[in-house]
Design a protein around this motif. Structure first.
Motif, mmCIF file in Angstrom:
data_model
loop_
_atom_site.group_PDB
_atom_site.id
_atom_site.type_symbol
_atom_site.label_atom_id
_atom_site.label_comp_id
_atom_site.label_asym_id
_atom_site.label_seq_id
_atom_site.Cartn_x
_atom_site.Cartn_y
_atom_site.Cartn_z
ATOM 1 N N LEU A 260 0.828 -1.207 0.000
ATOM 2 C CA LEU A 260 0.000 0.000 0.000
ATOM 3 C C LEU A 260 0.860 1.255 0.000
ATOM 4 O O LEU A 260 0.535 2.246 -0.669
ATOM 5 C CB LEU A 260 -0.948 -0.017 1.195
ATOM 6 C CG LEU A 260 -2.043 -1.080 1.116
ATOM 7 C CD1 LEU A 260 -2.849 -1.123 2.406
ATOM 8 C CD2 LEU A 260 -2.946 -0.852 -0.080
ATOM 9 N N LEU A 261 1.973 1.219 0.716
ATOM 10 C CA LEU A 261 2.893 2.357 0.718
ATOM 11 C C LEU A 261 3.470 2.585 -0.682
ATOM 12 O O LEU A 261 3.499 3.716 -1.168
ATOM 13 C CB LEU A 261 4.014 2.133 1.728
ATOM 14 C CG LEU A 261 5.055 3.240 1.840
ATOM 15 C CD1 LEU A 261 4.420 4.507 2.391
ATOM 16 C CD2 LEU A 261 6.204 2.794 2.723
ATOM 17 N N LEU A 262 3.896 1.516 -1.333
ATOM 18 C CA LEU A 262 4.424 1.636 -2.700
ATOM 19 C C LEU A 262 3.361 2.150 -3.668
ATOM 20 O O LEU A 262 3.661 2.957 -4.554
ATOM 21 C CB LEU A 262 4.933 0.283 -3.198
ATOM 22 C CG LEU A 262 6.341 -0.106 -2.838
ATOM 23 C CD1 LEU A 262 6.624 -1.532 -3.301
ATOM 24 C CD2 LEU A 262 7.343 0.847 -3.443
ATOM 25 N N LEU A 263 2.133 1.692 -3.516
ATOM 26 C CA LEU A 263 1.050 2.145 -4.382
ATOM 27 C C LEU A 263 0.839 3.653 -4.238
ATOM 28 O O LEU A 263 0.733 4.377 -5.232
ATOM 29 C CB LEU A 263 -0.237 1.390 -4.052
ATOM 30 C CG LEU A 263 -1.412 1.627 -4.978
ATOM 31 C CD1 LEU A 263 -1.171 0.940 -6.322
ATOM 32 C CD2 LEU A 263 -2.687 1.128 -4.351
ATOM 33 N N LEU A 264 0.805 4.137 -3.005
ATOM 34 C CA LEU A 264 0.572 5.561 -2.774
ATOM 35 C C LEU A 264 1.768 6.414 -3.207
ATOM 36 O O LEU A 264 1.592 7.480 -3.796
ATOM 37 C CB LEU A 264 0.233 5.807 -1.313
ATOM 38 C CG LEU A 264 -1.090 5.199 -0.862
ATOM 39 C CD1 LEU A 264 -1.300 5.411 0.631
ATOM 40 C CD2 LEU A 264 -2.253 5.752 -1.650
ATOM 41 N N LEU B 3 4.427 10.086 -7.171
ATOM 42 C CA LEU B 3 5.540 10.321 -8.095
ATOM 43 C C LEU B 3 5.084 10.407 -9.547
ATOM 44 O O LEU B 3 5.581 11.228 -10.315
ATOM 45 C CB LEU B 3 6.595 9.232 -7.942
ATOM 46 C CG LEU B 3 7.377 9.236 -6.632
ATOM 47 C CD1 LEU B 3 8.332 8.053 -6.581
ATOM 48 C CD2 LEU B 3 8.131 10.539 -6.451
ATOM 49 N N PHE B 4 4.144 9.554 -9.933
ATOM 50 C CA PHE B 4 3.660 9.545 -11.320
ATOM 51 C C PHE B 4 2.542 10.563 -11.544
ATOM 52 O O PHE B 4 2.094 10.743 -12.668
ATOM 53 C CB PHE B 4 3.137 8.162 -11.719
ATOM 54 C CG PHE B 4 4.200 7.108 -11.828
ATOM 55 C CD1 PHE B 4 5.506 7.416 -12.124
ATOM 56 C CD2 PHE B 4 3.866 5.778 -11.639
ATOM 57 C CE1 PHE B 4 6.465 6.434 -12.233
ATOM 58 C CE2 PHE B 4 4.817 4.780 -11.752
ATOM 59 C CZ PHE B 4 6.125 5.114 -12.044
ATOM 60 N N ARG B 5 2.067 11.174 -10.466
ATOM 61 C CA ARG B 5 0.937 12.112 -10.522
ATOM 62 C C ARG B 5 -0.273 11.464 -11.180
ATOM 63 O O ARG B 5 -0.890 12.003 -12.100
ATOM 64 C CB ARG B 5 1.325 13.398 -11.236
ATOM 65 C CG ARG B 5 2.368 14.157 -10.486
ATOM 66 C CD ARG B 5 2.716 15.419 -11.173
ATOM 67 N NE ARG B 5 3.737 16.113 -10.387
ATOM 68 C CZ ARG B 5 4.149 17.312 -10.655
ATOM 69 N NH1 ARG B 5 3.649 17.971 -11.666
ATOM 70 N NH2 ARG B 5 5.067 17.872 -9.913
ATOM 71 N N SER C 296 -4.428 3.588 -10.928
ATOM 72 C CA SER C 296 -3.777 3.546 -12.236
ATOM 73 C C SER C 296 -3.038 2.219 -12.412
ATOM 74 O O SER C 296 -2.447 1.684 -11.473
ATOM 75 C CB SER C 296 -2.780 4.703 -12.344
ATOM 76 O OG SER C 296 -1.901 4.502 -13.429
ATOM 77 N N ILE C 297 -3.065 1.711 -13.620
ATOM 78 C CA ILE C 297 -2.352 0.460 -13.909
ATOM 79 C C ILE C 297 -0.850 0.639 -13.703
ATOM 80 O O ILE C 297 -0.151 -0.294 -13.322
ATOM 81 C CB ILE C 297 -2.672 -0.056 -15.334
ATOM 82 C CG1 ILE C 297 -2.104 -1.462 -15.567
ATOM 83 C CG2 ILE C 297 -2.124 0.892 -16.387
ATOM 84 C CD1 ILE C 297 -2.779 -2.531 -14.812
ATOM 85 N N TRP C 298 -0.331 1.845 -13.912
ATOM 86 C CA TRP C 298 1.101 2.099 -13.747
ATOM 87 C C TRP C 298 1.517 1.967 -12.285
ATOM 88 O O TRP C 298 2.582 1.423 -11.981
ATOM 89 C CB TRP C 298 1.478 3.460 -14.314
ATOM 90 C CG TRP C 298 1.235 3.517 -15.776
ATOM 91 C CD1 TRP C 298 0.252 4.194 -16.412
ATOM 92 C CD2 TRP C 298 1.966 2.821 -16.795
ATOM 93 N NE1 TRP C 298 0.322 3.981 -17.772
ATOM 94 C CE2 TRP C 298 1.367 3.133 -18.032
ATOM 95 C CE3 TRP C 298 3.050 1.958 -16.782
ATOM 96 C CZ2 TRP C 298 1.830 2.619 -19.236
ATOM 97 C CZ3 TRP C 298 3.507 1.449 -17.996
ATOM 98 C CH2 TRP C 298 2.900 1.778 -19.191
ATOM 99 N N CYS C 299 0.692 2.467 -11.390
ATOM 100 C CA CYS C 299 0.985 2.336 -9.958
ATOM 101 C C CYS C 299 0.918 0.870 -9.539
ATOM 102 O O CYS C 299 1.750 0.395 -8.763
ATOM 103 C CB CYS C 299 0.018 3.180 -9.135
ATOM 104 S SG CYS C 299 0.106 4.942 -9.508
#
Length: 134
Positions: free
Chosen positions: A36-40, A45-47, A52-55
Motif C-alpha cells: 500500500l505504501l508503494l502504491l501511494l 511520483l507519477f501524478r 492507475s495500472i502504472w501504480c
C-alpha cells in the motif's frame, strides 16, 4: 546482469530481515503495508490516481523482485514456490482491489474537448463570445 541482480537480492534480504525485526510485524503484515505504501508513493511520483495500472505495475514489479530475492537469497522459510505464491497474493490483493474498484466507483473525469468554447469564470453558464445581460 545476473551477478548484479544476485548482489541486489542478497542486500535486499538483509535489509528486509532487519526492517521486519525493527518494526516487529509479521512477514505477511509487512507485505500488505509495503504494497500500500508503494502504491501511494508511486501515485504521488507519477501524478496519477492510485487505481492507475502504472501504480499497480510498480507494486507488482517490486513484489516480483522481492520473490526473486527470497528464492535467490535463500531467505529463511521464504525460498519455496508455495511461499512465493502466498507472498504475491498477500502483496497484490489490496492494490488489485483498488485498481479494479477504483475505476468503477470513482470513474475518471471526462476531459473537456478542445472544440468546446471556453467558459467564463464570472458567468459560468455563458461563453466568452456571448455578452453578459445584466
Amino acid at each position: 546482469m545476473q551477478e548484479i541482480l544476485q548482489q541486489l537480492a542478497e542486500r535486499w534480504i538483509v535489509y528486509k530481515i532487519d526492517l521486519t525485526n525493527f518494526v516487529g510485524l509479521t512477514n505477511d503484515a509487512m507485505h500488505i503495508h509495503i504494497s500500500l505504501l508503494l502504491l501511494l508513493v508511486s501515485a504521488i511520483l507519477f501524478r496519477r490516481r492510485p487505481d492507475s495500472i502504472w501504480c499497480w505495475l510498480v507494486v507488482f514489479c517490486a513484489e516480483l523482485f522481492n520473490e526473486y530475492a527470497d528464492i535467490r537469497g535463500a531467505a529463511p522459510d521464504e525460498a519455496t514456490l508455495d511461499a512465493a505464491i502466498h507472498d504475491i497474493y498477500n502483496t497484490m490483493f489490496w492494490p488489485t482491489v483498488i485498481l479494479l474498484l477504483g475505476r468503477f466507483l470513482f470513474p475518471p473525469r471526462a476531459k473537456k474537448g478542445k472544440n468546446k468554447e471556453a467558459v467564463s469564470s464570472d458567468l459560468p453558464d455563458q461563453s466568452f463570445k456571448e455578452s453578459a445581460t445584466v
